[in-house]
Design an enzyme around this catalytic site. Structure first.
Site, mmCIF file in Angstrom:
data_model
loop_
_atom_site.group_PDB
_atom_site.id
_atom_site.type_symbol
_atom_site.label_atom_id
_atom_site.label_comp_id
_atom_site.label_asym_id
_atom_site.label_seq_id
_atom_site.Cartn_x
_atom_site.Cartn_y
_atom_site.Cartn_z
ATOM 1 N N TYR A 1 16.497 12.744 27.495
ATOM 2 C CA TYR A 1 17.187 13.196 26.215
ATOM 3 C C TYR A 1 18.611 13.906 26.408
ATOM 4 C CZ TYR A 1 14.730 18.037 25.715
ATOM 5 O OH TYR A 1 14.275 19.114 26.087
ATOM 6 N N GLY A 2 18.972 14.415 27.513
ATOM 7 C CA GLY A 2 19.680 15.272 27.847
ATOM 8 C C GLY A 2 20.260 15.317 29.287
ATOM 9 N N GLY A 3 21.478 15.733 29.378
ATOM 10 C CA GLY A 3 21.757 15.940 30.873
ATOM 11 C C GLY A 3 23.190 16.579 31.129
ATOM 12 N N MET A 4 21.897 18.149 31.055
ATOM 13 C CA MET A 4 23.004 19.410 31.043
ATOM 14 C C MET A 4 23.798 19.299 32.704
ATOM 15 S SD MET A 4 20.353 22.406 29.243
ATOM 16 C CE MET A 4 19.325 21.965 27.807
ATOM 17 N N LYS B 1 23.890 29.855 20.815
ATOM 18 C CA LYS B 1 23.603 28.314 19.824
ATOM 19 C C LYS B 1 24.352 29.059 18.327
ATOM 20 C CE LYS B 1 21.735 24.952 16.887
ATOM 21 N NZ LYS B 1 21.440 24.148 17.902
ATOM 22 N N TYR C 1 31.249 10.703 21.135
ATOM 23 C CA TYR C 1 29.968 10.290 20.776
ATOM 24 C C TYR C 1 29.871 9.187 20.901
ATOM 25 C CZ TYR C 1 25.155 12.222 19.170
ATOM 26 O OH TYR C 1 23.718 12.837 18.807
ATOM 27 N N SER D 1 15.930 26.056 26.995
ATOM 28 C CA SER D 1 16.676 25.331 25.516
ATOM 29 C C SER D 1 16.209 25.512 24.742
ATOM 30 C CB SER D 1 16.731 23.845 26.071
ATOM 31 O OG SER D 1 15.240 23.612 25.653
ATOM 32 N N GLY D 2 16.598 25.245 23.244
ATOM 33 C CA GLY D 2 15.883 25.371 21.881
ATOM 34 C C GLY D 2 14.683 24.477 21.928
ATOM 35 N N VAL D 3 15.235 23.089 22.452
ATOM 36 C CA VAL D 3 14.074 22.202 21.605
ATOM 37 C C VAL D 3 12.734 22.635 22.787
ATOM 38 C CG1 VAL D 3 13.305 19.623 22.524
ATOM 39 C CG2 VAL D 3 15.884 20.038 22.048
#
Length: 376
Positions: free
Chosen positions: A279-282, A369, A71, A182-184
């Protein structure tokens, strides 16, 4: 207005020893192997500090990435925890109760629920110490699950919806997002609905698709849910999308946390001079966008990272949380409790070995989660 679930717990004496889950090395293959439970005497003068006891902390992908050593944002490792090697306390997010506060800090009271402003503070611990009230945000008014997760998912969703587009709720304006379960994404739909912005959520094809889509629409406020198959189908885009969006619709914002083909397909549905935020890359696939979208549609594509945003403007996070609490109290955002599996750390009865096993299992678990709730 809904009732306030926040409640002050019984006051407690400040202990002489703290217990934290720490790490000094990293491992991509076996994340849990780098963790250990450490008992230590805090170096701070507790009579002059803000002492917090932990109520709950979630286990986020970024926490696991930090343990893996991959990270970009990492806490400083120190010898403050009586370890042989410089170590850091794991975790970036959690909710705490104030158990002791100096008289000079009039903005906080014993019993307040708080979260850290910044990441890398170390949250997988029974107690933590802060020197300044300005490094904490009060979250009185939220339930335990919302308070423990507002720092990452809540603030991410709030900024994605509010910071980039000047929405006009009197018009037929939309945002599109992938990873709609997703949560977001679930918080995005609720915040957008409260602003009068319509949401088109894309979710993967699955058994029971209609039931999942109905839940996202009826419980979480998504305007419409479509599948990834629909998302990538050119005929669907040409024939069905106009019917879904309605007259004079503008899809002004795309929120991408998947990457790969999915990101290109949601970008194709954007209007002229629109924006895509990644904001992500699942999928772990690169974001590849058609050249025509940039040349002929004026597409702008940007990255989004809440950690960096907060580092640049911490006061904005304070304001975000206050607004989030208001929306929650008005019943416009619901608790994520149904989306989280909670495990319990019995502070007085769980042995160090049992605690370490509990954390390792939570870190390696798949599916929902995980959140660790401390039983006091």
């Amino acid at each position: 207005m809904i009732s306030r679930p926040f409640m002050r717990l019984m006051s407690t004496k400040v202990p002489k020893q703290f217990k934290s889950i720490v790490y000094s090395t990293h491992s991509v293959e076996d994340v849990g192997s780098v963790l250990s439970v450490q008992n230590y005497t805090p170096k701070e003068d507790l009579s002059k500090a803000i002492v917090l006891r932990t109520l709950a902390f979630p286990i986020n992908p970024s926490d696991i990435n930090q343990l893996q050593g991959v990270y970009p944002s990492k806490p400083e490792k120190t010898l403050d925890y009586s370890t042989e090697q410089p170590s850091a306390i794991a975790g970036n997010e959690g909710v705490f109760e104030v158990v002791s506060v100096p008289k000079s800090e009039s903005s906080l009271s014993e019993g307040d629920w708080v979260i850290p402003v910044h990441a890398n503070q170390g949250t997988w611990s029974n107690y933590r110490v802060f020197s300044k009230a300005s490094d904490l945000i009060k979250v009185n008014g939220l339930d335990l699950h919302s308070a423990a997760t507002v720092s990452v998912n809540g603030c991410t969703a709030y900024q994605l919806v509010n910071n980039y587009i000047d929405w006009d709720p009197s018009k037929n304006e939309w945002l599109i997002q992938n990873a709609g379960t997703s949560g977001v994404s679930k918080i995005v739909t609720q915040i957008a609905k409260a602003k009068g912005v319509k949401t088109l959520s894309v979710i993967r094809d699955r058994e029971g698709f209609e039931s999942v889509a109905r839940t996202l629409e009826e419980k979480y406020g998504a305007t419409r849910v479509i599948s990834e198959s629909d998302n990538s189908d050119k005929a669907f885009g040409k024939e069905q999308m106009p019917k879904i969006l309605g007259p004079n619709a503008r899809v002004r914002l795309a929120l991408n946390s998947v990457g790969g083909k999915s990101s290109a397909c949601i970008a194709r549905k954007l209007d002229q001079d629109a924006l895509m935020l990644t904001y992500g890359g699942m999928s772990k696939q690169p974001v590849t966008l058609p050249t025509s979208l940039h040349i002929f549609k004026g597409l702008t594509s940007k990255g989004f990272w809440i950690t960096e945003n907060v580092k640049k403007n911490p006061s904005e996070k304070v304001a975000n949380v206050r607004d989030f609490i208001k929306l929650y109290e008005e019943g416009k955002i619901i608790s994520p409790k149904d989306e989280i599996t909670t495990v319990e750390w019995d502070v007085n009865n769980t042995s160090d070995d049992e605690l370490l096993q509990l954390i390792r299992e939570a870190v390696s678990a798949t599916g929902q989660k995980r959140m660790v709730r401390l039983k006091w």
